[in-house]
Design a protein around this motif. Structure first.
Motif, short mmCIF file in Angstrom:
data_model
loop_
_atom_site.label_atom_id
_atom_site.label_comp_id
_atom_site.label_asym_id
_atom_site.label_seq_id
_atom_site.Cartn_x
_atom_site.Cartn_y
_atom_site.Cartn_z
N THR A 114 -20.76 -32.12 -49.08
CA THR A 114 -21.11 -33.47 -49.52
C THR A 114 -20.06 -34.00 -50.48
OG1 THR A 114 -23.42 -32.90 -49.34
CG2 THR A 114 -22.92 -34.87 -50.60
N GLY A 115 -19.62 -33.12 -51.41
CA GLY A 115 -18.62 -33.53 -52.39
C GLY A 115 -17.34 -33.98 -51.71
N ILE A 116 -16.85 -33.17 -50.76
CA ILE A 116 -15.59 -33.50 -50.08
C ILE A 116 -15.74 -34.77 -49.25
CG2 ILE A 116 -13.96 -32.72 -48.33
CD1 ILE A 116 -14.78 -29.86 -49.24
N PHE A 117 -16.83 -34.82 -48.45
CA PHE A 117 -17.04 -35.97 -47.58
C PHE A 117 -17.11 -37.26 -48.41
CE2 PHE A 117 -19.92 -39.00 -45.59
CZ PHE A 117 -19.35 -39.14 -44.35
N THR A 118 -17.91 -37.23 -49.50
CA THR A 118 -18.05 -38.44 -50.32
C THR A 118 -16.74 -38.79 -51.02
OG1 THR A 118 -20.28 -37.62 -50.71
CG2 THR A 118 -19.62 -39.55 -51.94
N ALA A 119 -16.03 -37.76 -51.51
CA ALA A 119 -14.77 -38.02 -52.23
C ALA A 119 -13.74 -38.64 -51.31
CB ALA A 119 -14.24 -36.72 -52.83
N LEU A 120 -13.75 -38.26 -50.03
CA LEU A 120 -12.74 -38.78 -49.11
C LEU A 120 -13.13 -40.16 -48.58
CD1 LEU A 120 -11.70 -35.61 -47.08
CD2 LEU A 120 -10.64 -36.62 -49.09
N LEU A 121 -14.42 -40.40 -48.35
CA LEU A 121 -14.80 -41.66 -47.69
C LEU A 121 -15.31 -42.76 -48.61
CD1 LEU A 121 -16.24 -40.49 -44.29
CD2 LEU A 121 -14.02 -41.45 -44.86
N LEU A 122 -16.03 -42.40 -49.68
CA LEU A 122 -16.63 -43.44 -50.51
C LEU A 122 -15.58 -44.38 -51.14
CD1 LEU A 122 -19.32 -44.56 -51.47
CD2 LEU A 122 -19.23 -43.00 -53.38
N PRO A 123 -14.50 -43.85 -51.76
CA PRO A 123 -13.52 -44.77 -52.36
C PRO A 123 -12.87 -45.68 -51.31
CG PRO A 123 -13.22 -42.55 -53.21
CD PRO A 123 -14.18 -42.45 -52.08
N LEU A 124 -12.63 -45.14 -50.12
CA LEU A 124 -12.04 -45.97 -49.04
C LEU A 124 -13.01 -47.07 -48.62
CD1 LEU A 124 -10.24 -43.40 -46.71
CD2 LEU A 124 -9.21 -45.23 -48.06
N ALA A 125 -14.30 -46.68 -48.41
CA ALA A 125 -15.32 -47.65 -48.00
C ALA A 125 -15.46 -48.73 -49.08
CB ALA A 125 -16.66 -46.95 -47.78
N TRP A 126 -15.44 -48.29 -50.34
CA TRP A 126 -15.59 -49.21 -51.47
C TRP A 126 -14.46 -50.24 -51.48
CZ3 TRP A 126 -20.00 -48.61 -54.09
CH2 TRP A 126 -20.18 -49.37 -55.25
N ARG A 127 -13.24 -49.74 -51.24
CA ARG A 127 -12.08 -50.63 -51.24
C ARG A 127 -12.18 -51.64 -50.11
NH1 ARG A 127 -6.07 -48.06 -51.05
NH2 ARG A 127 -6.33 -47.58 -53.25
N LEU A 128 -12.64 -51.18 -48.92
CA LEU A 128 -12.80 -52.08 -47.76
C LEU A 128 -13.82 -53.17 -48.05
CD1 LEU A 128 -12.74 -49.69 -44.68
CD2 LEU A 128 -11.05 -51.40 -45.36
N ILE A 129 -14.99 -52.75 -48.60
CA ILE A 129 -16.05 -53.74 -48.91
C ILE A 129 -15.51 -54.72 -49.95
CG2 ILE A 129 -18.35 -54.03 -49.90
CD1 ILE A 129 -18.98 -51.21 -48.75
N GLY A 130 -14.74 -54.18 -50.92
CA GLY A 130 -14.17 -55.04 -51.97
C GLY A 130 -13.25 -56.11 -51.41
N THR A 131 -12.43 -55.76 -50.39
CA THR A 131 -11.49 -56.73 -49.83
C THR A 131 -12.23 -57.79 -49.00
OG1 THR A 131 -10.85 -54.73 -48.67
CG2 THR A 131 -9.08 -56.07 -49.53
N VAL A 132 -13.33 -57.37 -48.34
CA VAL A 132 -14.06 -58.31 -47.49
C VAL A 132 -14.80 -59.34 -48.33
CG1 VAL A 132 -15.94 -58.54 -45.82
CG2 VAL A 132 -14.28 -56.69 -45.60
#
Lengths: 117, 239
Positions: free
Chosen positions: B220-238
């Motif tokens: 869970t730690g690895i999955f969240t660390a790799l995907l959450l910041p990317l997803a957050w950045r994408l939502i932020g740009t939209v």
């Protein structure tokens, strides 16, 4: 001093993580990059060197103490977040209950099914 | 305490480091005296003692935090060290890779999304959403994620404690309702949702539950660390 040897490994992997993040611009933390690189290295080696274990085990055992200064901070932001606490508590309690239900239900279906084969 | 004495003591980081060590050891001692209550983890006892001590001697949190950074700097190498148990668990991942690769992304993503969604519906600020997002991730990794997202690390720590503590009764009640006895499933759910606090509980149930809990926690730690910041950045740009 095998533990110092191992500590140097851990610090080096963390620094490599910093460099990777700096040049790739990816939003990861250096600890996570270093952890994955360390795991990959051990996979190539096929074993855990005793010097690495001598540094890693005590550090992992100390994790709870290392995060304590951060945990204490929550008592000093209570005023700052006044008015938001209800939303925070509901989100944590209900969110965790829902995700526990989802995890258990999914695993029951997936592992139960693969065992039946 | 007189101010000049306090400023003499806090002239070096050793006071903050010593205070942290003392609170940690005393917290662990009290935890054992209370016969390891699962609703009151040792780290919470220690944090309460430390907060009370800071208030009692009149030391501002920011000054304490500066000194204690001599300890927290070790979080970096300690996170890297988690690569060792991860490597040791690889055989178990291989054994169950199919159900795990299906379940993990869904369950770990939902663990973050449920809490963010509920808080958002209730009108919480963006900083609070960023602080709650990593609530099911083990602390050393979660701190890195929260800093990336621009959340408040202190609030994250509180969220981690609450999440970890309530995961334990939730898992036992829901497992009973769904008639689940498989220790692998119960352990994995404890680690995935309740990070280190859930994992400690799983090791009390059985070594198998504990092993699967630490597997769930690290994945869970690895999955969240790799995907959450990317997803957050994408939502932020939209938006």
């Amino acid at each position: 001093m095998p533990a110092l040897n191992g500590l140097l490994w851990l610090i080096s992997y963390w620094l490599i993580g910093e460099v990777v993040i700096h040049f790739s611009g990816l939003p990861f933390s250096s600890g996570v990059v270093g952890m994955l690189l360390l795991c990959a290295t051990l996979g190539v080696l096929g074993r855990v060197p005793s010097s690495l274990a001598a540094a890693a085990q005590p550090l992992i055992a100390l994790l709870a103490m290392l995060i304590m200064p951060g945990v204490v901070g929550v008592f000093f932001i209570l005023d700052e977040l006044a008015g938001q606490w209800f939303a925070i508590i509901i989100a944590l309690l209900l969110g965790t209950l829902l995700s526990v239900i989802t995890t258990l239900w999914l695993l029951q279906r997936l592992i139960g099914r693969s065992d039946a084969h | 305490m007189p101010t000049d004495m306090l400023s003499t003591l806090t002239a070096t980081p050793l006071f903050a480091v010593g205070l942290t060590l003392a609170a940690y050891l005393l917290g662990n001692l009290l935890f054992k005296r209370l016969r390891n209550p699962s609703w009151l983890p040792a780290i919470l006892i220690a944090a309460l003692l430390l907060a009370a001590a800071l208030v009692a001697i009149g030391l501002p949190y920011s000054i304490y935090q500066q000194g204690a950074s001599w300890l927290t700097i070790l979080l970096g190498p300690a996170t890297v060290a988690l690569g060792m148990p991860l490597y040791q668990q690889l055989p178990r991942i291989r054994e169950l890779w199919q159900p795990l690769t299906l379940c993990l992304p869904i369950a770990a993503a939902l663990a973050a999304c449920y809490a963010i969604g509920i808080a958002w519906l209730m009108g919480a600020s963006p900083t609070i959403l960023a602080s709650l997002a990593a609530k099911s991730v083990t602390a050393p990794i979660a701190i890195g994620i929260t800093e990336q997202l621009g959340g408040n690390v202190a609030l994250l720590m509180g969220a981690l404690l609450v999440t970890g503590v309530v995961t334990i009764p939730f898992v036992s009640v829901v497992a009973r309702l769904l008639k689940i006895n498989d220790e692998r499933i119960i352990g994995f759910a404890l680690g995935l949702n309740g990070h280190a606090i859930g994992t400690v509980r799983a090791f009390e149930l059985s070594p198998t539950a504990g092993a699967f809990a630490s597997l769930g926690m690290s994945l869970t730690g690895i999955f969240t660390a790799l995907l959450l910041p990317l997803a957050w950045r994408l939502i932020g740009t939209v938006s």
